[in-house]
Design an enzyme around this catalytic site. Structure first.
Site, PDB file in Angstrom:
ATOM      1  N   HIS A 161      13.259  -1.513  -6.266  1.00 43.18           N
ATOM      2  CA  HIS A 161      12.240  -2.481  -6.672  1.00 43.18           C
ATOM      3  C   HIS A 161      12.856  -3.787  -7.117  1.00 43.18           C
ATOM      4  CE1 HIS A 161       9.692   1.064  -6.444  1.00 43.18           C
ATOM      5  NE2 HIS A 161       8.818   0.174  -6.034  1.00 43.18           N
ATOM      6  N   GLU A 171       2.269   7.296   1.722  1.00 42.99           N
ATOM      7  CA  GLU A 171       3.711   7.156   1.504  1.00 42.99           C
ATOM      8  C   GLU A 171       4.399   8.495   1.296  1.00 42.99           C
ATOM      9  OE1 GLU A 171       4.259   4.345  -1.719  1.00 42.99           O
ATOM     10  OE2 GLU A 171       2.663   5.224  -2.883  1.00 42.99           O
ATOM     11  N   ASP A 183       8.563   4.297   0.552  1.00 41.88           N
ATOM     12  CA  ASP A 183       8.582   5.686   0.101  1.00 41.88           C
ATOM     13  C   ASP A 183       8.426   6.670   1.252  1.00 41.88           C
ATOM     14  OD1 ASP A 183       9.079   5.764  -2.696  1.00 41.88           O
ATOM     15  OD2 ASP A 183       7.181   4.730  -2.984  1.00 41.88           O
ATOM     16  N   CYS A 239       2.297  -1.890   4.059  1.00 42.09           N
ATOM     17  CA  CYS A 239       2.684  -2.794   2.972  1.00 42.09           C
ATOM     18  C   CYS A 239       4.121  -2.552   2.512  1.00 42.09           C
ATOM     19  CB  CYS A 239       1.716  -2.691   1.798  1.00 42.09           C
ATOM     20  SG  CYS A 239       1.747  -1.088   1.021  1.00 42.09           S
TER      21      CYS A 239
HETATM   22  C1  PEP Z   1       6.174   1.586  -0.468  1.00 43.28           C
HETATM   23  O1  PEP Z   1       6.542   2.670  -0.932  1.00 43.28           O
HETATM   24  O2  PEP Z   1       6.372   1.243   0.717  1.00 43.28           O
HETATM   25  C2  PEP Z   1       5.475   0.613  -1.323  1.00 43.28           C
HETATM   26  C3  PEP Z   1       4.919  -0.460  -0.818  1.00 43.28           C
HETATM   27  O3  PEP Z   1       5.454   0.869  -2.652  1.00 43.28           O
HETATM   28  P1  PEP Z   1       6.728   0.613  -3.626  1.00 43.28           P
HETATM   29  O4  PEP Z   1       7.800  -0.053  -2.830  1.00 43.28           O
HETATM   30  O5  PEP Z   1       6.257  -0.222  -4.746  1.00 43.28           O
HETATM   31  O6  PEP Z   1       7.078   2.006  -4.032  1.00 43.28           O
HETATM   32 MG    MG Z   2       5.833   3.270  -2.849  1.00 50.61          MG
END
Ligand code: PEP
Ligand code: MG
Length: 537
Positions: A188, A427, A451, A498
């Site tokens: 992140h 995910e 994920d 996303c």
């Molecule tokens: C993902 O897992 O692709 C996602 C968009 O969520 P994060 O990266 O915040 O876990």
């Molecule tokens: Mg995620």
């Protein structure tokens, strides 16, 4: 001139001075001191400096991220003035004739263990605050740099690694680039750097001695050049100009449709983590916000954000985007996004533990507060909600029950709300396998590839050593995406991506062939992606 190659997180060129992110590496050595008064004065001077820094950070975070995230720094400044804490440090110096560093360390240990043994959840979480404030004073005593010493000129931040909360506390206007030793490119922290749209590289063996030195960060090639010669600086400045020109070309695409040559249209939305990023969403002409990572509202503070605080933020998003869609993902706390006041037990495998929707359903009140705030804000724009880490139908049913309670309460309180589309993130492999059932329950799917890759390929996205196994182009993952799109369309719902893969232009034509309806990416990728799509058949 020296140079090192590492790995790209985000492209672009930065030229400027390095600031080595404050980290106290020294072990605290207990020493006997002869002059007690001197030592107390050393402590008092360090404390005063720490308080001054905290007040400066408070103002910066207040301007950038609002009161809710700024509060913690105000509270830390107050904690440093606490009589008991200060009496303990003074007494240890005076009675035991020890140095200020050792007195601060002992005081911190005493208060941390006192708080951690308390019954009350709120007080237990205060241990982390004591650790934070004591570390700040120790860093100053050791002459390390600390965050607010960025000064007036923007700098290249160099660090071993940064946590998501450290990254959000940095004054973004003053950062030219990030260079780290061991950030996972899927973490992140890396995502936040991408959202900021500035060059970022990792896998660089960073040195304290670089502090204050001139450097060039070549994000595109994952390279840092230390103390470059004039010639090299000139060359990179020229490249920077070309980049800006290219950006200018991209900006000419503002207001244009995202459509292929054969007429296929797609929604291009933005991923953001706080309201300060709204300007980038608008500047890059996003069709909406495809992912608002609401968990960042919960980090860098010491208590749960209230309904009113959240409402104000969601309302700002809704109003700024007018009729464009704003998809708020409910808090995805857990794994690498930890907030001490949640007081979560330590887990062996946090990525497989109580994160995302599991935590929301376990902390029903906190979840309900968030849903109420989102619903209230929905009256002011076009808001949708999506839920992270779904693995079962039971979770969706449980969410629906809570949603009904929220709606009934708001109606009874005569609080208006709008129509709120409901979606889930896909995910986990379980969500893919069960997506035909889920499609009957929700309005849309958003595929979280970060994920989905982690859980499908059984690779910890945080683990730097495992990166070679984290293959975003794995046929296993691409087949899952294709399957989800097919099933979603059969059921008559739309589906987007996303995760970071959405911005991978080598896959754009494949995603279009699959029939993906929306791609949601960091704001800086929107216009380049629009250009690429407009050139595809
Ligand atoms: C993902 O897992 O692709 C996602 C968009 O969520 P994060 O990266 O915040 O876990
Ligand atoms: Mg995620």
């Amino acid at each position: 001139m020296k140079q090192q190659s590492g790995k790209k997180i985000f492209g672009g060129i930065a030229i400027g001075k390095i600031l080595v992110f404050p980290r106290r590496k020294q072990k605290i050595i207990r020493k006997k001191v002869a002059n007690i008064q001197n030592e107390i004065e050393r402590y008092e001077a360090a404390k005063a400096k720490a308080v001054e820094q905290l007040k400066e950070i408070y103002i910066k975070v207040l301007e950038e991220n609002g009161e809710s995230q700024a509060q913690i720094f105000e509270m830390h400044a107050m904690m440093l003035e606490d009589v008991e804490y200060n009496t303990s440090v003074h007494n240890l110096i005076a009675v035991n004739h020890i140095n200020a560093e050792a007195a601060v360390e002992s005081t911190a240990e005493h208060f941390i263990s006192m708080f951690e043994n308390m019954e009350d959840e709120y007080f237990r979480a205060r241990g982390a605050d004591i650790k934070d404030i004591s570390e700040r004073v120790l860093a100053i005593l050791y002459g390390c740099y600390t965050d607010c010493n960025i000064g007036n000129d923007p700098v290249i931040i160099v660090a071993d690694d940064l946590s998501p909360s450290e990254t959000i506390s940095i004054d973004k206007k003053k950062v030219l680039a990030f260079v780290t030793e061991e950030s996972s490119v899927n973490s992140h922290t890396a995502i936040l750097a991408k959202n900021m749209g500035i060059p970022a590289i990792t896998r660089i063996s960073v040195k304290e001695s670089w502090n204050g030195k001139m450097a060039i960060v070549d994000g595109d090639n994952g390279k840092i050049i230390l103390e470059p010669e004039e010639e090299i600086i000139k060359k990179y400045k020229n490249r920077q100009i070309l980049e800006w020109e290219k950006k200018g070309e991209f900006f000419a695409l503002k207001g244009q449709e995202t459509m292929t040559l054969s007429g296929k249209k797609i929604q291009l939305c933005a991923n953001i983590g706080n309201v300060a990023d709204l300007s980038k969403v608008i500047k890059n002409d996003a069709d909406g916000i495809g992912l608002f990572r609401s968990e960042f509202l919960y980090l860098e503070r010491d208590s749960f954000p209230t309904e009113e605080e959240q409402f104000q933020i969601y309302r700002q998003l809704a109003e700024a985007m007018a009729d464009k869609k704003v998809i708020i993902r409910t808090m995805d706390i857990g794994a690498d996004k930890q907030a001490a006041y949640f007081d979560l037990p330590k887990e062996e495998n946090p990525a497989l533990g109580c994160r995302g929707i599991r935590l929301s359903l376990a902390k029903r009140d906190v979840f309900k507060t968030q849903l109420r705030a989102i619903f209230k804000a929905s009256y002011y724009g076009n808001i949708a909600i999506m839920y992270p880490m779904i693995t079962s139908l039971e979770e969706i049913r449980e969410i629906k029950k809570i949603l009904e309670e929220v709606k009934i309460e708001l109606e009874m309180e005569k609080i208006p709300y709008g129509k709120v589309e409901q979606g889930i993130m896909i995910e986990t492999p379980a969500a893919v396998v069960l997506c035909d059932f889920f499609a009957k329950e929700v309005d849309f799917f958003s595929i979280g590839t970060n994920d989905l890759i982690q859980y499908t390929l059984a690779v910890d996205r945080q683990n730097v050593e495992m990166e070679k196994y984290y293959n975003p182009w794995s046929e296993a993952v691409l087949r899952l995406i294709e399957f989800v799109v097919r099933i979603a369309h059969k059921a008559g719902i739309w589906v987007g991506i996303c995760g970071e893969l959405a911005a991978d232009m080598e896959l754009t034509s494949r995603f279009l062939e699959m029939g993906i309806d929306e791609l949601s990416v960091s704001p800086a990728y929107i216009l380049p992606l629009r250009k690429a799509i407009r050139e595809l058949w």
